[in-house]
Enzyme design. Sequence first.
Site, mmCIF file in Angstrom:
data_model
loop_
_atom_site.group_PDB
_atom_site.id
_atom_site.type_symbol
_atom_site.label_atom_id
_atom_site.label_comp_id
_atom_site.label_asym_id
_atom_site.label_seq_id
_atom_site.Cartn_x
_atom_site.Cartn_y
_atom_site.Cartn_z
ATOM 1 N N ASP A 44 -0.026 2.790 0.312
ATOM 2 C CA ASP A 44 1.361 2.465 0.643
ATOM 3 C C ASP A 44 1.609 0.972 0.452
ATOM 4 O OD1 ASP A 44 3.908 3.474 2.379
ATOM 5 O OD2 ASP A 44 3.375 1.428 2.928
ATOM 6 N N TYR A 49 6.111 -6.616 -0.140
ATOM 7 C CA TYR A 49 4.759 -7.078 0.203
ATOM 8 C C TYR A 49 4.195 -8.007 -0.868
ATOM 9 C CZ TYR A 49 4.876 -2.971 3.347
ATOM 10 O OH TYR A 49 5.220 -2.025 4.276
ATOM 11 N N LYS A 74 8.351 0.755 -1.998
ATOM 12 C CA LYS A 74 9.645 0.760 -1.292
ATOM 13 C C LYS A 74 10.560 -0.275 -1.922
ATOM 14 C CE LYS A 74 6.859 1.350 2.878
ATOM 15 N NZ LYS A 74 5.706 0.478 2.596
ATOM 16 N N HIS A 107 13.455 0.732 1.746
ATOM 17 C CA HIS A 107 12.677 0.075 2.803
ATOM 18 C C HIS A 107 13.452 -0.054 4.126
ATOM 19 C CE1 HIS A 107 9.083 -2.884 3.152
ATOM 20 N NE2 HIS A 107 9.351 -2.357 4.334
HETATM 21 N N1 LIG Z 1 8.288 0.633 6.277
HETATM 22 C C1 LIG Z 1 8.099 -0.435 7.013
HETATM 23 O O1 LIG Z 1 9.053 -1.156 7.375
HETATM 24 C C2 LIG Z 1 6.712 -0.815 7.414
HETATM 25 C C3 LIG Z 1 6.495 -1.761 8.446
HETATM 26 C C4 LIG Z 1 5.182 -2.059 8.807
HETATM 27 C C5 LIG Z 1 4.128 -1.418 8.169
HETATM 28 N N2 LIG Z 1 4.352 -0.511 7.156
HETATM 29 C C6 LIG Z 1 3.241 0.193 6.468
HETATM 30 O O2 LIG Z 1 2.381 0.777 7.448
HETATM 31 C C7 LIG Z 1 1.051 0.265 7.267
HETATM 32 C C8 LIG Z 1 0.318 0.193 8.587
HETATM 33 O O3 LIG Z 1 1.013 -0.593 9.524
HETATM 34 P P1 LIG Z 1 0.656 -2.104 9.881
HETATM 35 O O4 LIG Z 1 -0.171 -2.685 8.797
HETATM 36 O O5 LIG Z 1 1.916 -2.789 10.215
HETATM 37 O O6 LIG Z 1 -0.178 -2.030 11.220
HETATM 38 P P2 LIG Z 1 -1.323 -1.084 11.857
HETATM 39 O O7 LIG Z 1 -1.954 -0.240 10.814
HETATM 40 O O8 LIG Z 1 -0.749 -0.454 13.066
HETATM 41 O O9 LIG Z 1 -2.359 -2.155 12.402
HETATM 42 C C9 LIG Z 1 -3.071 -3.000 11.569
HETATM 43 C C10 LIG Z 1 -3.885 -3.936 12.469
HETATM 44 O O10 LIG Z 1 -4.902 -3.203 13.162
HETATM 45 C C11 LIG Z 1 -6.179 -3.743 12.861
HETATM 46 N N3 LIG Z 1 -7.106 -2.616 12.715
HETATM 47 C C12 LIG Z 1 -7.090 -1.664 11.732
HETATM 48 N N4 LIG Z 1 -8.029 -0.737 11.968
HETATM 49 C C13 LIG Z 1 -8.660 -1.090 13.111
HETATM 50 C C14 LIG Z 1 -9.705 -0.516 13.864
HETATM 51 N N5 LIG Z 1 -10.286 0.615 13.479
HETATM 52 N N6 LIG Z 1 -10.099 -1.152 14.997
HETATM 53 C C15 LIG Z 1 -9.497 -2.295 15.397
HETATM 54 N N7 LIG Z 1 -8.496 -2.896 14.718
HETATM 55 C C16 LIG Z 1 -8.079 -2.286 13.584
HETATM 56 C C17 LIG Z 1 -6.007 -4.525 11.583
HETATM 57 O O11 LIG Z 1 -6.892 -5.635 11.554
HETATM 58 P P3 LIG Z 1 -7.834 -5.947 10.289
HETATM 59 O O12 LIG Z 1 -6.983 -5.831 9.044
HETATM 60 O O13 LIG Z 1 -8.288 -7.350 10.561
HETATM 61 O O14 LIG Z 1 -8.924 -4.935 10.344
HETATM 62 C C18 LIG Z 1 -4.568 -5.027 11.704
HETATM 63 O O15 LIG Z 1 -4.517 -6.190 12.505
HETATM 64 C C19 LIG Z 1 1.304 -1.099 6.605
HETATM 65 O O16 LIG Z 1 0.156 -1.670 6.022
HETATM 66 C C20 LIG Z 1 2.383 -0.749 5.629
HETATM 67 O O17 LIG Z 1 1.849 -0.094 4.490
HETATM 68 C C21 LIG Z 1 5.627 -0.210 6.784
#
Ligand SMILES: NC(=O)c1ccc[n+]([C@@H]2O[C@H](COP(=O)([O-])OP(=O)(O)OC[C@H]3O[C@@H](n4cnc5c(N)ncnc54)[C@H](OP(=O)(O)O)[C@@H]3O)[C@@H](O)[C@H]2O)c1
Length: 281
Positions: A44, A49, A74, A107
């Site tokens: 994704d 990004y 997106k 998005h």
């Molecule tokens: N459509 C939208 O508006 C929107 C908004 C936000 C996100 N997204 C999408 O959703 C995806 C996921 O959401 P997100 O990146 O915002 O946040 P998330 O996946 O909820 O959290 C990522 C965080 O958690 C940590 N982490 C990951 N796995 C872990 C584990 N097993 N144990 C402990 N810590 C862990 C990561 O640190 P490290 O990287 O240091 O491991 C990072 O700091 C994004 O990458 C993006 O593709 C979309």
Amino acid sequence: MEYVTLNNGLKMPILGFGVYQIPDLEECERVVSEAIQTGYRSIDTAQAYGNEAAVGNAVKKSGLPRSEFFITSKIWITNGGYEKAKASIDESLRLLQTDYLDLMLIHQPFNDYYGTYRAMEEAYDAGKLKAIGVSNFYPDRFIDIATYSRIKPMVNQVETHVFNQQSQAQEIMQEYGTQIESWGPFAEGKNDFFNNAVLKEIGGNHGKSVAQVALRYLIQRNVVVIPKTVSQERMTENFSVFDFALTDGEMAEIQSLDQKESLFFSHYDPETVKFLTSFGS
Ligand SMILES: NC(=O)c1ccc[n+]([C@@H]2O[C@H](COP(=O)([O-])OP(=O)(O)OC[C@H]3O[C@@H](n4cnc5c(N)ncnc54)[C@H](OP(=O)(O)O)[C@@H]3O)[C@@H](O)[C@H]2O)c1
């Protein structure tokens, strides 16, 4: 891997890999390559990004057939409206080095998103997009676009995690045949996520981590998840969620963690909307 079937029959992996906040192209290419080695096939990304090219490189260099992947991008607010969105779809394809995307989302529900949606419908008809949908469409705007669009959104990607479970929004999406997808399945660590006592205790019952329980909970609710990490160890951890199941009692306990509100922002807050629309057009 388990799959959900979108309303046009397309199969989408229920677990994928997100690349938000990995702006460095070399680092992004490395982590996506590691994710592919770990077994992830759904990636994704987004125009906003700035790392579509890195995702494209990693997919290409994997040597695996394009058909094994499910790639999502997106369209950003600044590319809103029919003409700009149409050009931006071609630019995303160029950067991702592919002639089709598995899924393209709007998005954010700002700028001329009906024009954006028409450009996506046209690209869908042309086979450039295998599925189309939206992101951050709260129930009000979601119902609007699902009602008046020619092709119903196949996916709506919204903030979804144990503290903001989106149960009502998910029910509404189901009424329109739209698949819910979670962004921020760990709430990016907010609210002391990884130390949550309930998730820890339930993890202990299964020899699993808080992260694994949090993902498993969403998967058992039929929510597509795309956790992000730059650590290969965590990629493996987050991928290992198909060899255990939460009991009904555990599901109910986690359900009680729901605060039913965002830990990030609300589109009902004018300041948030002013910020998001300040990117211009
Ligand atoms: N459509 C939208 O508006 C929107 C908004 C936000 C996100 N997204 C999408 O959703 C995806 C996921 O959401 P997100 O990146 O915002 O946040 P998330 O996946 O909820 O959290 C990522 C965080 O958690 C940590 N982490 C990951 N796995 C872990 C584990 N097993 N144990 C402990 N810590 C862990 C990561 O640190 P490290 O990287 O240091 O491991 C990072 O700091 C994004 O990458 C993006 O593709 C979309």
